[in-house]
Design a protein around this motif. Structure first.
Motif, PDB file in Angstrom:
ATOM      1  N   LYS A 171      52.844  41.154  30.070  1.00 17.40           N
ATOM      2  CA  LYS A 171      52.904  40.304  28.677  1.00 17.40           C
ATOM      3  C   LYS A 171      52.121  39.696  27.612  1.00 17.40           C
ATOM      4  N   GLY A 172      52.027  38.258  27.537  1.00 19.51           N
ATOM      5  CA  GLY A 172      50.971  37.554  27.074  1.00 19.51           C
ATOM      6  C   GLY A 172      49.717  37.775  27.018  1.00 19.51           C
ATOM      7  N   SER A 173      48.769  38.163  27.790  1.00 20.81           N
ATOM      8  CA  SER A 173      47.582  38.787  27.499  1.00 20.81           C
ATOM      9  C   SER A 173      47.262  40.146  27.704  1.00 20.81           C
ATOM     10  N   ASN A 174      48.758  40.819  27.665  1.00 22.04           N
ATOM     11  CA  ASN A 174      48.508  42.145  27.179  1.00 22.04           C
ATOM     12  C   ASN A 174      47.411  42.749  28.303  1.00 22.04           C
ATOM     13  N   ALA A 175      47.598  43.157  29.516  1.00 23.28           N
ATOM     14  CA  ALA A 175      46.569  43.115  30.912  1.00 23.28           C
ATOM     15  C   ALA A 175      47.240  43.440  31.821  1.00 23.28           C
ATOM     16  N   ILE A 176      46.617  43.794  33.142  1.00 25.87           N
ATOM     17  CA  ILE A 176      47.282  44.088  33.695  1.00 25.87           C
ATOM     18  C   ILE A 176      46.329  43.548  35.326  1.00 25.87           C
ATOM     19  N   PHE A 177      46.793  42.404  36.374  1.00 22.89           N
ATOM     20  CA  PHE A 177      45.966  41.927  37.033  1.00 22.89           C
ATOM     21  C   PHE A 177      46.282  42.708  38.351  1.00 22.89           C
ATOM     22  N   LYS A 178      45.153  42.784  39.457  1.00 19.60           N
ATOM     23  CA  LYS A 178      45.176  43.028  40.622  1.00 19.60           C
ATOM     24  C   LYS A 178      44.907  41.999  41.669  1.00 19.60           C
ATOM     25  N   ILE A 179      45.515  41.500  42.255  1.00 21.49           N
ATOM     26  CA  ILE A 179      45.930  40.594  43.921  1.00 21.49           C
ATOM     27  C   ILE A 179      45.508  41.918  45.049  1.00 21.49           C
ATOM     28  N   SER A 180      44.367  40.954  45.253  1.00 16.41           N
ATOM     29  CA  SER A 180      44.180  41.995  46.903  1.00 16.41           C
ATOM     30  C   SER A 180      44.096  40.971  48.196  1.00 16.41           C
ATOM     31  N   LEU A 181      44.490  41.417  48.834  1.00 16.54           N
ATOM     32  CA  LEU A 181      44.366  41.334  50.382  1.00 16.54           C
ATOM     33  C   LEU A 181      44.750  39.667  50.827  1.00 16.54           C
ATOM     34  N   ASN A 182      43.170  39.570  50.533  1.00 17.70           N
ATOM     35  CA  ASN A 182      43.046  37.863  50.632  1.00 17.70           C
ATOM     36  C   ASN A 182      43.225  36.498  49.191  1.00 17.70           C
ATOM     37  N   GLY A 183      44.073  37.391  48.414  1.00 16.31           N
ATOM     38  CA  GLY A 183      44.772  36.526  47.440  1.00 16.31           C
ATOM     39  C   GLY A 183      43.349  36.241  46.354  1.00 16.31           C
ATOM     40  N   THR A 184      42.844  37.576  46.119  1.00 17.84           N
ATOM     41  CA  THR A 184      41.372  36.816  45.266  1.00 17.84           C
ATOM     42  C   THR A 184      42.243  38.135  43.950  1.00 17.84           C
ATOM     43  N   LYS A 185      42.530  37.593  42.772  1.00 20.83           N
ATOM     44  CA  LYS A 185      43.134  38.018  41.644  1.00 20.83           C
ATOM     45  C   LYS A 185      41.758  38.402  40.797  1.00 20.83           C
ATOM     46  N   SER A 186      41.679  39.361  39.846  1.00 24.27           N
ATOM     47  CA  SER A 186      40.527  39.656  38.873  1.00 24.27           C
ATOM     48  C   SER A 186      41.620  40.793  38.182  1.00 24.27           C
ATOM     49  N   THR A 187      41.103  41.155  37.020  1.00 20.05           N
ATOM     50  CA  THR A 187      41.618  41.713  36.263  1.00 20.05           C
ATOM     51  C   THR A 187      41.663  43.097  35.868  1.00 20.05           C
ATOM     52  N   PHE A 188      42.136  43.608  35.980  1.00 17.65           N
ATOM     53  CA  PHE A 188      42.065  45.282  36.659  1.00 17.65           C
ATOM     54  C   PHE A 188      41.645  46.106  35.072  1.00 17.65           C
ATOM     55  N   VAL A 189      42.710  45.208  34.400  1.00 20.44           N
ATOM     56  CA  VAL A 189      43.300  46.349  32.832  1.00 20.44           C
ATOM     57  C   VAL A 189      43.456  45.240  31.104  1.00 20.44           C
ATOM     58  N   LYS A 190      41.564  45.003  30.896  1.00 16.52           N
ATOM     59  CA  LYS A 190      42.174  44.376  29.725  1.00 16.52           C
ATOM     60  C   LYS A 190      42.278  44.180  28.578  1.00 16.52           C
ATOM     61  N   ALA A 191      42.136  45.846  28.267  1.00 15.60           N
ATOM     62  CA  ALA A 191      42.461  46.346  26.970  1.00 15.60           C
ATOM     63  C   ALA A 191      43.292  47.741  26.854  1.00 15.60           C
TER      64      ALA A 191
END
Length: 401
Positions: free
Chosen positions: A155-175
């Motif tokens: 909610k704070g970033s108005n975004a959705i993050f994806k965390i892969s099986l190995n723990g890598t975090k990436s921004t899936f939706v940022k707008a």
């Protein structure tokens, strides 16, 4: 072993059923549990409401396991409580910081959106607690996809993050989001978002593209779930109600007069298999990927035909951090005798329009898909690599409505 015998064996080993069309069913496939502080409310499929007795002060996120145990986060006591089907309550985690949504992975590990530390915590079945992801901003909703990746709404970033099986975090939706809350995957792999600030349920496809699924008739939706029959279940704060949305978009309130309903979960109940998938390393010769499925009519419907979409996915597995994906999968669909019903190499070369209309077109043109209307029986999908190439592939079977 001959390939024909391998096909028959695979169909028997999988023993999976894609159910045929059924007659009218209840509006919701199972009971719904809702956090409505200070209460935990149960809403049956026919809309009857009852209060679940608990020691929880301020219930927030909740999730069911396959055994029917429900896990509830208590944001007042910073703990997670487990309630068994016969009502036994146990505190399984404490020392949290304003926990919100909960999720379970396929191994039974519990994940907590720990908003007070802007992190997601992992709690093993033995109670060991670790930080799974950090650096989030107001984590609110959690959901796992079919490949085991964890998605987190912020909610704070108005975004959705994806965390892969190995723990890598990436921004899936940022707008395109406005105070996103609860999230859930539908049967076709789209991510649904209760976008509280825009009074809408948004749909995010596998490539992160955002579109409006339901854009009217809602008032500050806080959470969304999907039942086994394809209905959306929405916790609507502004109307203090729980709404069901049918596949044709009809909105029906099934519970009203609740207090601040922010989180919900579907109890294990009526289930209808809508799709199946399996992933494996594809080699050459007889060492191919084989997925068997069985089509049967339901007990209250005549035996007949079911339309399915079968896909062979390879190149797009890169986006899910799957190593060594098969770069050009070739798909074959066989009947119970082993005879080939249809084949496809690149999905855009045959049935392009029909496949696009399903909303399930593969994201890479090198991937394969077959749409077919099949009579009741046993079927097998075989995935090979073009020109004897090798790699990891995913075979999927979707029941189309």
């Amino acid at each position: 072993m001959k390939i024909n015998n391998r096909i028959k064996a695979a169909a028997l080993l999988f023993s999976l059923v894609v159910a045929g069309a059924s007659a009218a069913v209840t509006p919701v496939a199972g009971d719904i549990y809702v956090s409505a502080p200070p209460l935990l409310v149960k809403i049956s499929a026919n809309g009857t409401q009852s209060i679940i007795p608990t020691t929880i002060v301020t219930p927030s996120g909740l999730v069911f396991d396959h055994a029917g145990n429900v896990y509830i986060a208590d944001s007042a006591t910073n703990s997670v409580v487990k309630i068994t089907p016969n009502g036994i309550q146990t505190t399984i985690a404490s020392g949290l910081a304003n926990p919100k949504d909960l999720a379970l992975d396929s191994s039974g590990n519990l994940y907590v959106a720990n908003s007070g530390t802007n992190s997601v915590l992992k709690i093993t079945r033995k109670g060991i607690k670790t930080t799974f992801a950090s650096g989030l901003n107001g984590p609110a909703g959690l959901a796992f996809d079919a490949l085991g990746n964890l998605f987190v709404s912020s909610k704070g970033s108005n975004a959705i993050f994806k965390i892969s099986l190995n723990g890598t975090k990436s921004t899936f939706v940022k707008a395109g989001l406005n105070a996103p809350g609860g999230i859930a995957f539908d049967a076709t792999g789209n991510l649904l978002v209760a976008d509280t600030g825009s009074d809408a349920i948004l749909k995010v496809d596998r490539d992160g593209n955002v579109s409006a699924e339901i854009s009217s008739g809602l008032n500050s939706p806080a959470d969304v779930s999907v039942d086994a029959l394809g209905h959306l279940i929405v916790a609507d704060i502004g109307s203090n109600s729980i709404l069901t949305i049918s596949p044709n978009g009809t909105i029906t309130p099934i519970a009203t007069g609740l207090t601040d309903p922010k989180f919900l979960a579907m109890a294990p109940g009526l289930h209808q298999l809508l799709n199946i998938s399996t992933r494996a390393f594809v080699e050459t010769g007889n060492h191919v990927l084989i997925g068997g499925f069985i089509i049967r009519g339901t007990p209250d419907a005549d035996l007949g035909e079911t339309t399915v979409l079968v896909r062979a996915i390879g190149p797009s597995l890169n986006s899910s951090d799957v190593p060594d994906p098969l770069l050009n999968p070739v798909l074959e669909l066989h009947d119970s005798s082993g005879a080939i019903i249809a084949t496809n190499d690149n999905w855009m070369e045959t049935q392009k329009r029909q496949i696009q209309q399903t909303g399930l077109a593969p994201s890479d043109h090198r991937e394969s898909a077959i749409k077919a209307t099949l009579p009741d029986g046993n079927y097998t999908a075989i995935v090979r690599g073009a020109n004897d190439t090798i790699g990891v592939a995913l075979v999927e079977v979707y029941k189309l409505r």
